[in-house]
Design a protein around this motif. Structure first.
Motif, PDB file in Angstrom:
ATOM      1  N   ILE A   1      42.812  39.078 -70.407  1.00 29.86           N
ATOM      2  CA  ILE A   1      42.514  40.270 -69.615  1.00 29.86           C
ATOM      3  C   ILE A   1      42.846  41.528 -70.416  1.00 29.86           C
ATOM      4  CG2 ILE A   1      42.932  41.454 -67.440  1.00 29.86           C
ATOM      5  CD1 ILE A   1      41.668  38.645 -67.181  1.00 29.86           C
ATOM      6  N   ALA A   2      41.935  42.480 -70.408  1.00 28.44           N
ATOM      7  CA  ALA A   2      42.124  43.728 -71.145  1.00 28.44           C
ATOM      8  C   ALA A   2      43.353  44.477 -70.635  1.00 28.44           C
ATOM      9  CB  ALA A   2      40.886  44.607 -71.012  1.00 28.44           C
TER      10      ALA A   2
ATOM     11  N   LEU B   1      37.886  44.180 -65.829  1.00 30.58           N
ATOM     12  CA  LEU B   1      37.361  44.015 -64.471  1.00 30.58           C
ATOM     13  C   LEU B   1      37.596  45.295 -63.674  1.00 30.58           C
ATOM     14  CD1 LEU B   1      38.913  40.495 -63.843  1.00 30.58           C
ATOM     15  CD2 LEU B   1      36.519  40.958 -64.354  1.00 30.58           C
ATOM     16  N   THR B   2      36.513  45.869 -63.152  1.00 30.66           N
ATOM     17  CA  THR B   2      36.615  47.135 -62.426  1.00 30.66           C
ATOM     18  C   THR B   2      35.747  47.108 -61.181  1.00 30.66           C
ATOM     19  OG1 THR B   2      36.884  48.311 -64.533  1.00 30.66           O
ATOM     20  CG2 THR B   2      36.398  49.643 -62.596  1.00 30.66           C
ATOM     21  N   VAL B   3      36.326  47.513 -60.059  1.00 32.29           N
ATOM     22  CA  VAL B   3      35.573  47.758 -58.826  1.00 32.29           C
ATOM     23  C   VAL B   3      35.861  49.192 -58.418  1.00 32.29           C
ATOM     24  CG1 VAL B   3      35.372  47.227 -56.375  1.00 32.29           C
ATOM     25  CG2 VAL B   3      35.558  45.369 -58.038  1.00 32.29           C
ATOM     26  N   SER B   4      34.819  50.019 -58.409  1.00 28.80           N
ATOM     27  CA  SER B   4      35.021  51.444 -58.154  1.00 28.80           C
ATOM     28  C   SER B   4      33.671  52.114 -57.970  1.00 28.80           C
ATOM     29  CB  SER B   4      35.747  52.087 -59.348  1.00 28.80           C
ATOM     30  OG  SER B   4      35.808  53.494 -59.228  1.00 28.80           O
TER      31      SER B   4
ATOM     32  N   ASP C   1      44.188  41.431 -61.457  1.00 33.04           N
ATOM     33  CA  ASP C   1      43.591  41.782 -62.750  1.00 33.04           C
ATOM     34  C   ASP C   1      42.444  42.780 -62.604  1.00 33.04           C
ATOM     35  OD1 ASP C   1      45.251  40.024 -64.225  1.00 33.04           O
ATOM     36  OD2 ASP C   1      43.964  38.330 -63.685  1.00 33.04           O
ATOM     37  N   VAL C   2      42.044  43.057 -61.366  1.00 28.18           N
ATOM     38  CA  VAL C   2      40.918  43.957 -61.116  1.00 28.18           C
ATOM     39  C   VAL C   2      41.426  45.374 -60.879  1.00 28.18           C
ATOM     40  CG1 VAL C   2      38.920  44.439 -59.648  1.00 28.18           C
ATOM     41  CG2 VAL C   2      39.626  42.066 -60.059  1.00 28.18           C
ATOM     42  N   THR C   3      40.905  46.335 -61.644  1.00 24.48           N
ATOM     43  CA  THR C   3      41.175  47.747 -61.382  1.00 24.48           C
ATOM     44  C   THR C   3      40.269  48.164 -60.229  1.00 24.48           C
ATOM     45  OG1 THR C   3      41.696  48.146 -63.706  1.00 24.48           O
ATOM     46  CG2 THR C   3      41.191  50.062 -62.348  1.00 24.48           C
TER      47      THR C   3
END
Length: 412
Positions: free
Chosen positions: A336-337, A258-261, A219-221
């Motif tokens: 989740i988006a 959810l974003t990790v970047s 679910d995490v980008t």
């Protein structure tokens, strides 16, 4: 008063820090009368045993989790496949468990919490996220009457150290990584850190505490830092930004994004001033508005201090004769988006030997601010969704003499 006996699984960097803090016998700890009596280690040498004369060392992990005299098991050995059964067994044996294992808890935390509830023991893991920053206790206790809308921060000290070297010392990514490895901040295989997996695991745990949801890694980008160059920082600075490795969990219209970047962050923002191996976390909420906490993200004593915070909570409950409260209630259904709902301004970096920024933008039919030079094209787009971003990537791939380097979100 019978002393509270602690068994350690692991006596390395964090485990030795736990022992060191307990041996200082601070007043709040002394009154609890809690002591490490046994520790499972990989190897036992005479010198190591002499260093810990009051602790029984063993190479048998089951000797710790099955010991009827141990009240609390502290797991600081890491790993998932071999460690999960040990924690499961410890809980079934009626032992309270404290862990610093983010990888394990991001995947199995909910199951272990349910098991702990069934066996009336505590499961706490403050040290699994953000090192010395007491973020999980804060989310669990300080926002009971508030609604959190976003949790964002620098969750990986290795990545932050590398980007600090790139912006402050003008290092290339390869040079900064090599320095991080020399200083012990990065592993010989740095994939877990530089590709965002470490931060993603932490973000899953943060989401559990902030929003009561249990999202999965899928679910995490997620995007790593390996493609960043000094030119990216120079272009970002023209528009008043720096670049930081952020983990962001944001709730918009009931949907969790959810974003990790690496993100472009305004130069005046508090997160832009967090450097080197330090971590930071920012909480946005309806009532409190915004708070930011910073601190060391790793290290023996900083991480051990978070273990001690959990130890005080559990030991205090033991002394009071009560069951420790569940650390977190993660009963909210996941919402989740979708790609259409994940919207932000973007920093598009392209390479072309023949096209200028305005020509590339015209070919791609995108607007925004643009810079070009030495074969690089930088475009600051208006807010677009992930769906539109994917469509843009398709156009780039179909455009002659135009290559995509990366597309970074812009933090607002």
């Amino acid at each position: 008063m019978t002393q509270i006996n602690i068994g350690l699984l692991g006596l390395g960097t964090v485990g030795s820090g736990v022992v060191a803090i307990l041996q200082k016998n601070q007043p709040r700890l002394a009154v609890l009368d809690a002591h490490v009596v046994k520790a499972a280690v990989r190897t036992i040498t005479p010198a190591r045993q002499a260093k810990y004369p009051g602790i029984e060392l063993t190479t048998d992990t089951l000797a710790v989790v099955d010991d009827p005299n141990i009240d609390i098991v502290v797991e600081v050995m890491g790993g998932v496949a071999t460690t999960y059964p040990l924690l499961e067994r410890a809980i079934k044996n009626g032992k309270h468990v404290i862990s610093a294992n983010k990888d394990l808890l991001s995947v199995h935390g909910v199951q272990l919490a349910q098991l702990a509830k069934e066996h009336h023991v505590g499961l706490y893991y403050e040290a699994a996220v953000m090192g010395s920053i007491p973020i999980l206790h804060t989310l669990a206790n300080a926002y009971a009457g508030d609604t959190i809308t976003r949790v964002a921060g620098i969750a990986n000290g290795t990545s932050n150290f590398i980007l600090t070297q790139m912006v402050r010392a003008g290092s290339s990514y390869a040079e900064a990584l090599r320095l991080a490895q020399e200083k012990g901040f990065a592993e010989s295989d740095p994939t877990n850190d530089v590709e965002g997996f470490d931060a993603a695991y932490k973000l899953l745990i943060l989401s559990r505490f902030a929003f009561g949801m249990t999202p999965a890694l899928g679910d995490v980008t997620r995007q790593g830092i390996t493609t960043l160059t000094r030119a990216d920082f120079a272009a970002a600075s023209v528009w008043g930004y720096t670049i930081k490795p952020l983990a962001v969990a944001a709730m918009t219209n009931g949907q969790l994004n959810l974003t990790v970047s690496p993100h472009l962050v305004p130069a005046a923002h508090p997160l832009s001033a967090v450097f080197d191996e330090n971590n930071a976390v920012m909480i946005d909420s309806v009532n409190t508005k915004q708070i930011t906490m910073t601190g060391p993200g790793a290290g023996s004593l900083p991480t051990a201090s978070s273990v001690i915070a959990d130890l005080i909570t559990i030991a205090s409950a033991i002394r009071a004769g009560i069951e420790p409260a569940p650390f977190v209630d993660a009963a909210t259904p996941n919402t989740i988006a979708t790609a259409d709902q994940r919207v932000s301004e973007r920093f598009v970096v392209l390479h072309s030997e023949t096209l200028q920024a305005d020509q590339a933008a015209a070919n791609l039919d995108i607007g925004g601010k643009m810079i070009s030079g030495e074969g690089s094209i930088f475009i600051h787009t208006p807010a677009i969704s992930d769906t539109q971003t994917n469509e843009l990537i398709g156009k780039i791939e179909r455009t002659k003499d135009l290559q995509l380097v990366h597309i970074l979100p812009i933090f607002g």
